[in-house]
Write a protein that holds these residues in place. Structure first.
Motif, mmCIF file in Angstrom:
data_model
loop_
_atom_site.group_PDB
_atom_site.id
_atom_site.type_symbol
_atom_site.label_atom_id
_atom_site.label_comp_id
_atom_site.label_asym_id
_atom_site.label_seq_id
_atom_site.Cartn_x
_atom_site.Cartn_y
_atom_site.Cartn_z
ATOM 1 N N LEU A 274 0.823 -1.212 0.000
ATOM 2 C CA LEU A 274 0.000 0.000 0.000
ATOM 3 C C LEU A 274 0.855 1.259 0.000
ATOM 4 C CD1 LEU A 274 -2.880 -0.981 2.444
ATOM 5 C CD2 LEU A 274 -2.739 -1.253 -0.013
ATOM 6 N N GLY B 59 4.218 5.870 11.942
ATOM 7 C CA GLY B 59 3.470 5.021 11.009
ATOM 8 C C GLY B 59 2.044 4.846 11.466
ATOM 9 N N GLY B 60 1.224 4.243 10.611
ATOM 10 C CA GLY B 60 -0.196 4.071 10.899
ATOM 11 C C GLY B 60 -0.442 3.240 12.152
ATOM 12 N N SER B 61 0.418 2.278 12.383
ATOM 13 C CA SER B 61 0.231 1.440 13.568
ATOM 14 C C SER B 61 0.363 2.285 14.831
ATOM 15 C CB SER B 61 1.257 0.304 13.589
ATOM 16 O OG SER B 61 1.161 -0.443 12.402
ATOM 17 N N ASN C 19 -2.737 4.529 15.170
ATOM 18 C CA ASN C 19 -3.848 3.772 15.748
ATOM 19 C C ASN C 19 -3.649 3.528 17.246
ATOM 20 O OD1 ASN C 19 -5.292 3.670 13.376
ATOM 21 N ND2 ASN C 19 -4.419 1.712 12.725
ATOM 22 N N HIS D 285 -7.205 -3.701 10.216
ATOM 23 C CA HIS D 285 -5.752 -3.904 10.126
ATOM 24 C C HIS D 285 -5.209 -4.465 11.443
ATOM 25 C CE1 HIS D 285 -1.455 -2.676 9.912
ATOM 26 N NE2 HIS D 285 -1.621 -2.974 8.639
ATOM 27 N N SER E 286 -2.868 -3.789 13.178
ATOM 28 C CA SER E 286 -2.289 -2.850 14.151
ATOM 29 C C SER E 286 -3.263 -2.594 15.304
ATOM 30 C CB SER E 286 -1.904 -1.535 13.476
ATOM 31 O OG SER E 286 -2.970 -1.007 12.740
ATOM 32 N N THR F 262 -12.816 1.542 9.909
ATOM 33 C CA THR F 262 -11.772 1.620 8.878
ATOM 34 C C THR F 262 -12.292 2.268 7.604
ATOM 35 O OG1 THR F 262 -10.825 -0.429 9.755
ATOM 36 C CG2 THR F 262 -10.066 0.270 7.580
ATOM 37 N N GLY G 203 -11.117 2.115 3.996
ATOM 38 C CA GLY G 203 -10.187 1.454 3.085
ATOM 39 C C GLY G 203 -9.483 0.313 3.797
ATOM 40 N N THR H 228 -7.378 -3.109 4.325
ATOM 41 C CA THR H 228 -6.086 -3.387 3.708
ATOM 42 C C THR H 228 -6.212 -4.284 2.468
ATOM 43 O OG1 THR H 228 -5.262 -3.211 5.938
ATOM 44 C CG2 THR H 228 -3.755 -4.104 4.325
ATOM 45 N N ASP I 14 -9.779 4.607 11.117
ATOM 46 C CA ASP I 14 -8.451 4.298 10.596
ATOM 47 C C ASP I 14 -8.497 4.488 9.078
ATOM 48 O OD1 ASP I 14 -6.092 3.262 9.679
ATOM 49 O OD2 ASP I 14 -6.422 1.223 10.431
ATOM 50 N N ALA J 30 -5.788 5.050 7.287
ATOM 51 C CA ALA J 30 -4.381 4.959 6.863
ATOM 52 C C ALA J 30 -4.314 4.796 5.347
ATOM 53 C CB ALA J 30 -3.702 3.781 7.552
ATOM 54 N N TRP J 31 -5.172 3.923 4.829
ATOM 55 C CA TRP J 31 -5.158 3.653 3.389
ATOM 56 C C TRP J 31 -6.134 4.571 2.643
ATOM 57 C CZ3 TRP J 31 -3.018 2.690 -0.818
ATOM 58 C CH2 TRP J 31 -3.605 2.019 -1.888
ATOM 59 N N ASN K 162 -2.386 7.983 6.527
ATOM 60 C CA ASN K 162 -1.008 7.740 6.106
ATOM 61 C C ASN K 162 -0.722 8.375 4.747
ATOM 62 O OD1 ASN K 162 -0.614 6.095 8.298
ATOM 63 N ND2 ASN K 162 0.018 4.298 7.135
ATOM 64 N N HIS L 171 1.929 8.473 3.437
ATOM 65 C CA HIS L 171 2.963 7.669 2.764
ATOM 66 C C HIS L 171 2.364 6.519 1.952
ATOM 67 C CE1 HIS L 171 3.603 5.035 6.639
ATOM 68 N NE2 HIS L 171 2.951 4.330 5.768
ATOM 69 N N LYS L 172 1.050 6.403 1.966
ATOM 70 C CA LYS L 172 0.431 5.380 1.125
ATOM 71 C C LYS L 172 -0.083 6.032 -0.165
ATOM 72 C CE LYS L 172 -0.370 1.739 4.442
ATOM 73 N NZ LYS L 172 -1.314 1.094 5.369
HETATM 74 C C1 LIG Z 1 -1.136 0.297 6.358
HETATM 75 C C2 LIG Z 1 -2.239 0.326 7.295
HETATM 76 C C3 LIG Z 1 -2.013 0.507 8.667
HETATM 77 C C4 LIG Z 1 -0.632 0.523 9.269
HETATM 78 O O1 LIG Z 1 0.148 1.571 8.818
HETATM 79 P P1 LIG Z 1 1.744 1.476 8.948
HETATM 80 O O2 LIG Z 1 2.219 2.824 8.549
HETATM 81 O O3 LIG Z 1 2.182 0.403 7.989
HETATM 82 O O4 LIG Z 1 2.074 1.113 10.351
HETATM 83 C C5 LIG Z 1 -3.104 0.601 9.499
HETATM 84 N N1 LIG Z 1 -4.346 0.520 9.009
HETATM 85 C C6 LIG Z 1 -4.615 0.337 7.701
HETATM 86 C C7 LIG Z 1 -6.026 0.260 7.224
HETATM 87 C C8 LIG Z 1 -3.560 0.225 6.799
HETATM 88 O O5 LIG Z 1 -3.823 0.021 5.498
#
Ligand SMILES: *Cc1c(COP(=O)(O)O)cnc(C)c1O
Length: 535
Positions: free
Chosen positions: A123, A188-190, A193, A228, A230, A281, A283, A285, A310, A312-313, A340, A342-343
């Motif tokens: 991702l 990071g996303g983890s 969260n 996810h 995390s 969530t 999106g 994973t 969440d 992140a994605w 995130n 970075h995704k």
């Molecule tokens: C990638 C992702 C995370 C974790 O993010 P990291 O930056 O890899 O720690 C958490 N939740 C979802 C839905 C993700 O896609």
């Protein structure tokens, strides 16, 4: 008598009966080899290193060269031995600048090129020139952004990005003030969260910081089966415990089922458990599903639970007024958000943020008032971000995003994610029109999940096939992937979803779509066919 000698060399203290060695008086002080390279030498080296990296980036971005050079660990070690720079450090020897450059080149050559448009394994994928420049700026400054004192620009830029992102999340029209909020960039996303768990728990049980998990009510959190992992890690890390993170069933597209949430809530209440967090969530994973935020926010309110999204994605869809209407309705009602960049926004790793609606809460939840860093009586002490976090030192990751945001502006960000959505639909469309491919579920977010049917499987429909047929079909994706890795043409992820009875399928993700167009999508599908038709 005080002589010059015993003034310079203090008496040796005695520890446990034996004299303690005075490290300031040892032989090491007499070393003559300079440890600092001359600025001239460093300048020459940096120009060469920059040229090497720019060549690497431009080749990767243009889609030339391979995505990967598949090698075993032994082959990688042998390749480094061949250029005279062993991977093992145990010989203890130094090497000159030419060797260092050779090692850099080899590392890039034998590594995987996430910057190549056909790296579709994760991702997060490539980035762009401004992103790399931002990353280099951060590295060059080597600033620790825990205090304003050392990171003045990074600190206010971080606040500015959080402010802008909060507006985007809460859908605030231009000209209106930003509603109350606060936020942080995290590793990071983890981590983002994890902050949601920490804030939600602190809000529910403010003396948790002092008393820990003992003595208070039995807390339980709720997330979907497709959340996810995390969230599970956060439950483990915070001491909540995996059993107290309740997994709510999802529908066939992977969205949380509100009816099952209500059932599980009722079960928890019947046992005097205290629901404190609803973790949704945007999106997922694998399938890219969006939970029904609007309904969930009502349930969260009813039960006085913290409502976290969440994203992140999926967060990048917030950038497009058109796309957010389709997917994110109700997400603006949440208490907090993980996002995130970075995704799907292609900001260099790592770039992740956590935002919530309650200014001051992060400091209350995580602060420890370290007096050597966060002296209240220094200049601009109120600007420090460090004590809001569970870290000490932190990289100013926000600055990369700030630079990219300034460079692109809002409209280009919207196009960035809309282009990825366009290609997602284009790919799904091509798949549905072909007899060689079958969609697992309709595409969601920018995830396209599909099976490829080698020639001898063309007659089967994976949605109705027998267990035996599915078992065989499930063996195809790993074989095709291995062939593609050996050829180095592309890297695309696959996985099974045993919980839904799905055997290995391809998960093609547009983590942004830098360097990709309709033709590249055709070529990717063609390449899977070429590598798999005979299986
Ligand atoms: C990638 C992702 C995370 C974790 O993010 P990291 O930056 O890899 O720690 C958490 N939740 C979802 C839905 C993700 O896609």
């Amino acid at each position: 008598m005080v002589t010059e000698e015993n003034v310079r060399v203090a008496p040796q203290p005695v520890v446990n009966g034996s004299p303690k060695v005075n490290i300031h008086n040892g032989a090491a002080l007499n070393a003559v080899t300079p440890v600092t390279r001359s600025v001239d030498t460093q300048e020459k080296f940096m120009h060469k290193a920059a040229d090497l990296l720019i060549d690497y980036l431009t080749e990767s971005w243009s889609g030339k060269g391979k995505v990967c050079e598949l090698r075993s660990p032994d082959e990688i070690r042998a390749a480094f031995d061949d250029i005279g720079v062993p991977i093992s450090l145990n010989d203890g020897k130094p090497c000159n600048d030419d060797k260092v450059l050779a090692a850099m080149e080899k590392a890039l050559e034998l590594g995987v090129r996430a910057q190549h448009p056909l790296f579709r394994n994760q991702l997060s994928a490539g980035t762009d020139d401004i992103g790399v420049a931002g990353e280099w700026l951060i590295g060059s400054s080597n600033i620790n952004s825990h205090t304003y004192e050392v990171g003045p620009v990074f600190t206010i830029a971080e606040r500015a990005v959080i402010d802008k992102s909060a507006r985007v999340w809460m859908d605030i029209p231009a000209g209106e003030p930003t509603p109350a909020h606060e936020g942080l960039f995290t590793p990071g996303g983890s981590f983002s969260n994890l902050y949601a768990f920490l804030c939600a728990r602190y809000k529910a049980v403010p003396d948790i910081k002092k008393k820990g998990m003992w003595g208070g009510p039995k807390l339980v959190a709720f997330c979907s089966e497709d959340t996810h992992y995390s969230a599970l890690k956060a439950a483990q890390t915070t001491g909540l415990g995996a059993d107290n993170l309740r997994k709510v069933k999802v529908d066939k597209c992977g969205s949380m089922m509100v009816a099952d949430l209500k059932t599980k809530l009722a079960e928890a209440l019947a046992q005097d458990e205290v629901p404190f967090l609803l973790f949704a969530t945007a999106g997922t994973t694998v399938l890219g599903a969006f939970d029904p935020f609007q309904e969930l926010s009502v349930v969260a309110k009813e039960h006085n639970m913290w409502f976290h999204v969440d994203a992140a994605w999926g967060g990048a869809v917030l950038l497009s007024p058109e796309l957010r209407k389709l997917t994110m309705k109700g997400a603006e009602l949440a208490d907090s958000l993980t996002w995130n960049p970075h995704k799907a926004m292609n900001v260099p790793l790592a770039c992740s943020m956590f935002i919530n609606r309650y200014p001051g809460l992060l400091r209350e939840t995580n602060g420890s008032n370290a007096t050597y860093l966060f002296q209240p009586d220094k200049l601009y002490a109120d600007q420090d971000i460090g004590d809001l976090t569970i870290q000490c030192g932190r990289k100013p990751d926000a600055f990369k995003l700030w630079l990219q945001w300034r460079a692109k502006g809002d409209a280009l960000w919207a196009r960035h994610i809309e282009h990825a959505y366009h290609l997602t639909r284009y790919m799904a469309d091509r798949i549905m029109k072909s007899d060689k491919f079958v969609m697992v579920i309709p595409s969601q977010c920018t995830n396209v999940c599909f099976w490829y049917l080698p020639t001898r499987f063309r007659h089967i429909n994976p949605h109705t096939a027998t267990e035996e047929e599915l078992k065989e079909l499930g063996r195809c994706a790993p074989k095709i992937k291995a062939r593609m890795q050996q050829a180095g043409k592309a890297m695309i992820g696959f996985q099974p979803l045993p919980s839904k009875g799905l055997v290995n399928f391809w998960r093609f993700v547009f983590a942004g779509a830098l360097g990709l167009n309709n033709q590249s999508v055709d070529e990717i599908l063609e390449s899977i066919d070429q590598n798999g038709h005979d299986l």
